[in-house]
Design a protein around this motif. Structure first.
Motif, PDB file in Angstrom:
ATOM      1  N   SER A   1     -90.246 131.225  12.462  1.00  0.00           N
ATOM      2  CA  SER A   1     -89.742 132.251  12.240  1.00  0.00           C
ATOM      3  C   SER A   1     -90.399 132.916  10.977  1.00  0.00           C
ATOM      4  CB  SER A   1     -88.386 132.206  11.938  1.00  0.00           C
ATOM      5  OG  SER A   1     -87.962 131.532  10.703  1.00  0.00           O
ATOM      6  N   ALA A   2     -90.141 134.217  10.614  1.00  0.00           N
ATOM      7  CA  ALA A   2     -90.856 134.722   9.208  1.00  0.00           C
ATOM      8  C   ALA A   2     -89.996 133.951   8.217  1.00  0.00           C
ATOM      9  CB  ALA A   2     -90.598 136.081   8.995  1.00  0.00           C
ATOM     10  N   THR A   3     -88.440 133.685   8.361  1.00  0.00           N
ATOM     11  CA  THR A   3     -87.705 133.346   7.277  1.00  0.00           C
ATOM     12  C   THR A   3     -88.220 131.737   6.966  1.00  0.00           C
ATOM     13  OG1 THR A   3     -85.751 134.194   8.528  1.00  0.00           O
ATOM     14  CG2 THR A   3     -85.285 132.595   6.988  1.00  0.00           C
TER      15      THR A   3
ATOM     16  N   THR B   1     -84.045 145.433   2.303  1.00  0.00           N
ATOM     17  CA  THR B   1     -84.690 144.469   3.244  1.00  0.00           C
ATOM     18  C   THR B   1     -83.602 143.792   4.204  1.00  0.00           C
ATOM     19  OG1 THR B   1     -86.095 142.610   3.155  1.00  0.00           O
ATOM     20  CG2 THR B   1     -84.558 142.470   1.399  1.00  0.00           C
ATOM     21  N   PHE B   2     -84.047 142.909   4.947  1.00  0.00           N
ATOM     22  CA  PHE B   2     -83.127 142.155   5.688  1.00  0.00           C
ATOM     23  C   PHE B   2     -82.476 140.833   4.741  1.00  0.00           C
ATOM     24  CE2 PHE B   2     -82.604 138.818   9.287  1.00  0.00           C
ATOM     25  CZ  PHE B   2     -81.641 139.335   9.690  1.00  0.00           C
TER      26      PHE B   2
ATOM     27  N   ALA C   1     -82.822 137.936   5.160  1.00  0.00           N
ATOM     28  CA  ALA C   1     -83.890 136.792   5.045  1.00  0.00           C
ATOM     29  C   ALA C   1     -84.512 136.616   3.910  1.00  0.00           C
ATOM     30  CB  ALA C   1     -84.671 136.792   6.331  1.00  0.00           C
TER      31      ALA C   1
ATOM     32  N   VAL D   1     -91.958 143.685   0.131  1.00  0.00           N
ATOM     33  CA  VAL D   1     -91.343 143.997   1.494  1.00  0.00           C
ATOM     34  C   VAL D   1     -92.116 145.051   2.065  1.00  0.00           C
ATOM     35  CG1 VAL D   1     -89.734 144.142   3.314  1.00  0.00           C
ATOM     36  CG2 VAL D   1     -88.967 142.825   1.227  1.00  0.00           C
TER      37      VAL D   1
ATOM     38  N   ASP E   1     -93.521 139.863   2.326  1.00  0.00           N
ATOM     39  CA  ASP E   1     -92.791 139.793   3.238  1.00  0.00           C
ATOM     40  C   ASP E   1     -93.332 140.774   4.416  1.00  0.00           C
ATOM     41  OD1 ASP E   1     -90.765 140.124   5.182  1.00  0.00           O
ATOM     42  OD2 ASP E   1     -89.130 139.797   4.254  1.00  0.00           O
TER      43      ASP E   1
ATOM     44  N   ALA F   1     -93.050 141.151   7.601  1.00  0.00           N
ATOM     45  CA  ALA F   1     -91.991 140.719   8.839  1.00  0.00           C
ATOM     46  C   ALA F   1     -92.420 141.867   9.750  1.00  0.00           C
ATOM     47  CB  ALA F   1     -90.689 140.524   8.782  1.00  0.00           C
ATOM     48  N   HIS F   2     -92.631 143.219   9.188  1.00  0.00           N
ATOM     49  CA  HIS F   2     -93.014 144.504   9.799  1.00  0.00           C
ATOM     50  C   HIS F   2     -94.349 144.836   9.764  1.00  0.00           C
ATOM     51  CE1 HIS F   2     -88.776 145.855   8.360  1.00  0.00           C
ATOM     52  NE2 HIS F   2     -88.561 144.571   9.006  1.00  0.00           N
TER      53      HIS F   2
ATOM     54  N   SER G   1     -93.582 137.963  10.871  1.00  0.00           N
ATOM     55  CA  SER G   1     -92.503 137.550  12.012  1.00  0.00           C
ATOM     56  C   SER G   1     -92.646 138.333  13.260  1.00  0.00           C
ATOM     57  CB  SER G   1     -91.197 138.479  11.761  1.00  0.00           C
ATOM     58  OG  SER G   1     -90.171 138.381  12.561  1.00  0.00           O
TER      59      SER G   1
ATOM     60  N   LYS H   1     -90.416 142.804  17.282  1.00  0.00           N
ATOM     61  CA  LYS H   1     -91.625 142.931  16.350  1.00  0.00           C
ATOM     62  C   LYS H   1     -92.825 143.350  16.934  1.00  0.00           C
ATOM     63  CE  LYS H   1     -89.557 141.635  12.339  1.00  0.00           C
ATOM     64  NZ  LYS H   1     -88.213 141.508  12.791  1.00  0.00           N
TER      65      LYS H   1
ATOM     66  N   GLY I   1     -90.513 133.313  16.192  1.00  0.00           N
ATOM     67  CA  GLY I   1     -91.782 132.976  15.549  1.00  0.00           C
ATOM     68  C   GLY I   1     -92.142 133.593  14.241  1.00  0.00           C
TER      69      GLY I   1
ATOM     70  N   PHE J   1     -82.135 149.352   6.634  1.00  0.00           N
ATOM     71  CA  PHE J   1     -81.197 148.455   6.478  1.00  0.00           C
ATOM     72  C   PHE J   1     -79.911 148.682   5.761  1.00  0.00           C
ATOM     73  CE2 PHE J   1     -85.190 146.557   7.118  1.00  0.00           C
ATOM     74  CZ  PHE J   1     -85.103 145.325   8.208  1.00  0.00           C
TER      75      PHE J   1
HETATM   76  C1  LIG Z   1     -88.007 142.497   6.508  1.00  0.00           C
HETATM   77  C2  LIG Z   1     -87.607 141.103   7.265  1.00  0.00           C
HETATM   78  N1  LIG Z   1     -87.976 140.107   6.379  1.00  0.00           N
HETATM   79  C3  LIG Z   1     -87.814 138.913   7.349  1.00  0.00           C
HETATM   80  C4  LIG Z   1     -87.167 138.948   8.334  1.00  0.00           C
HETATM   81  C5  LIG Z   1     -87.050 137.775   9.138  1.00  0.00           C
HETATM   82  O1  LIG Z   1     -87.688 137.498  10.500  1.00  0.00           O
HETATM   83  P1  LIG Z   1     -87.625 136.121  11.326  1.00  0.00           P
HETATM   84  O2  LIG Z   1     -86.408 136.991  12.179  1.00  0.00           O
HETATM   85  O3  LIG Z   1     -88.844 135.920  12.133  1.00  0.00           O
HETATM   86  O4  LIG Z   1     -86.987 135.067  10.473  1.00  0.00           O
HETATM   87  C6  LIG Z   1     -86.948 140.166   9.134  1.00  0.00           C
HETATM   88  C7  LIG Z   1     -86.181 140.233  10.410  1.00  0.00           C
HETATM   89  O5  LIG Z   1     -85.983 141.144  11.003  1.00  0.00           O
HETATM   90  C8  LIG Z   1     -87.225 141.348   8.301  1.00  0.00           C
HETATM   91  O6  LIG Z   1     -86.958 142.389   8.808  1.00  0.00           O
END
Ligand SMILES: Cc1ncc(COP(=O)(O)O)c(C=O)c1O
Length: 402
Positions: free
Chosen positions: A73-75, A99-100, A102, A145, A171, A173-174, A195, A200, A207, A342
């Motif tokens: 995961s990105a997390t 942001t999310f 995570a 982000v 980050d 992820a996007h 991410s 995505k 992943g 978000f």
């Molecule tokens: C900005 C941002 N960072 C991190 C994440 C985490 O990604 P992941 O679900 O791959 O852990 C997300 C997930 O939507 C996200 O939108």
């Protein structure tokens, strides 16, 4: 690049109401991905192995990064980045509030404190001027982000970070594939997390990937992603390999499987086509919505390459008789899926109560949240689907404009 499949005007045809619901997001999976997964299932090797290694190598090449570490995961990638920097108790990490969760929760995994910063009111990305004000002697890293896939002003942020000798973690992820002044996101700052979640721009179901130019960060992240052991488990079971391994640290279970990498390899190979489809849909939306004073289209400046993970339409609420929530309800009634990206972190009970935050502490984030709607944007949408979204939005605006 123009996509001839996307029509230029909705008004040229008579609209009928949709009879089926248009989902907000659908992954784009072809036979090539399915065949590769089946090949992996037949291969006798399901977890981290040769396909994961190949995916790391090809992804690193795609973003011009010397090193890429595949994770689940990105997390996980964000956490491993903080771990590689040695972030711990008492440290502060700058986090954009829009942001999310995570992005902020990984700071807490390290027992450090997220320091929230407001965003630019137009781009919704980290505001470099506000960032500088929140740096203290305890600051140890800066998270950036790229909201919706629009790269943040990374040159300005890096200049501030370097002046304070601070590392920057993106980050992203996007933001695959995205560029900033001709450079691939993933090759710019100290470390970048991607991410591959189901919705995505490149999906492996679940992943992620961490990219870096620093061999020590890459080596540490690779080791910590698999229990902190000295060598990858898959090597232990190859012909002639040794059974012996050593645990060097108390690591994590963050490794990517070859099943996921099977999807990633083909998604990566098709990533330019997937991007072009999203670009064409975004362009079509912007063309239509920019004609309405009640709507503000998302920015797409010339010095960046937007990945168009999300199309975040902004409502001009002072020109409408309804709220954003009622607008989404009307879209749902028109059988169009929509979402909101978000809810800023300071509005969530956990962050609000833990850090004693009030809604007005981050005015730009609050204002954006109250008026933003994410529209369907994915390569599998047909021209009719795109027309249906535009038609529904125009109908709602016509009915509820002031
Ligand atoms: C900005 C941002 N960072 C991190 C994440 C985490 O990604 P992941 O679900 O791959 O852990 C997300 C997930 O939507 C996200 O939108």
């Amino acid at each position: 690049m123009e996509d001839r499949n996307i029509r230029r005007s909705v008004t040229t045809r008579t609209k009928m109401p949709r009879t089926t619901f248009l989902p907000f997001a659908v992954p784009h999976i072809t036979q090539a991905e399915i065949d590769e997964v089946v090949d992996t299932l037949h291969s006798g090797w399901l977890t981290t192995g040769a396909k994961t290694k190949r995916f790391e190598h090809e992804f690193a090449g795609a973003v011009n990064a010397p090193y890429a570490v595949a994770v689940n995961s990105a997390t996980a990638a964000l956490h491993l980045a903080l771990d590689a920097l040695g972030i711990g108790e008492g440290d502060e990490v700058i986090v954009p509030v829009y942001t999310f969760t995570a992005t902020a929760e990984v700071v807490l995994y390290c027992r450090a404190r997220p320091i929230f910063v407001d965003v630019d009111p137009v781009t919704c990305n980290l505001d470099p001027l506000q960032l500088e004000r929140r740096i203290t002697p305890r600051t140890r890293a800066i998270f950036v982000v790229h909201i919706a896939g629009l790269p943040a002003e990374i040159d300005m942020i890096l200049a501030i970070a370097r002046a304070h000798a601070l590392p920057v973690i993106e980050d992203a992820a996007h933001a695959f594939p995205a560029t900033y002044r001709g450079k691939m996101v993933g090759s710019i700052s100290d470390m970048t997390a991607f991410s591959f979640y189901a919705t995505k721009t490149l999906s492996t179901g679940e992943g992620g990937m961490l990219t870096t130019a620093n061999p020590e960060y890459a080596q540490r992240a690779s080791m910590m992603s698999l229990h902190g052991i000295s060598r990858d488990a898959w090597k232990r079971y190859r012909a002639g390999a040794s059974w012996y391994y050593e645990v060097l640290q108390a690591g994590y279970k963050y490794n990517m499987t070859d099943i996921a990498a099977s999807l990633g390899l083909h998604q990566l190979a098709r990533s330019q086509w997937l991007l072009q489809r999203r670009q064409a849909i975004a362009r079509r939306y912007t063309e239509a919505f920019s004609q309405w004073a009640q709507l503000e289209t998302p920015p797409d400046p010339a010095h960046v390459g937007h990945a168009w993970h999300l199309y975040m339409l902004r409502l001009c609420l002072e020109r409408l008789t309804i709220t954003r929530d009622v607008f989404i309800q009307a879209l749902t009634e028109a059988r169009i899926g929509a979402s909101v990206h978000f809810i800023p972190l300071h509005l969530h009970p956990f962050y609000r109560d833990t850090y004693h935050l009030a809604p007005g502490d981050f005015p730009a984030a609050l204002h954006m949240y109250q008026r933003v709607i994410s529209l369907p944007l994915y390569p599998g949408m047909t021209d009719e689907d795109v027309d249906d979204v535009i038609f529904a939005i125009e109908q709602i605006v016509t009915t509820h404009k002031k």
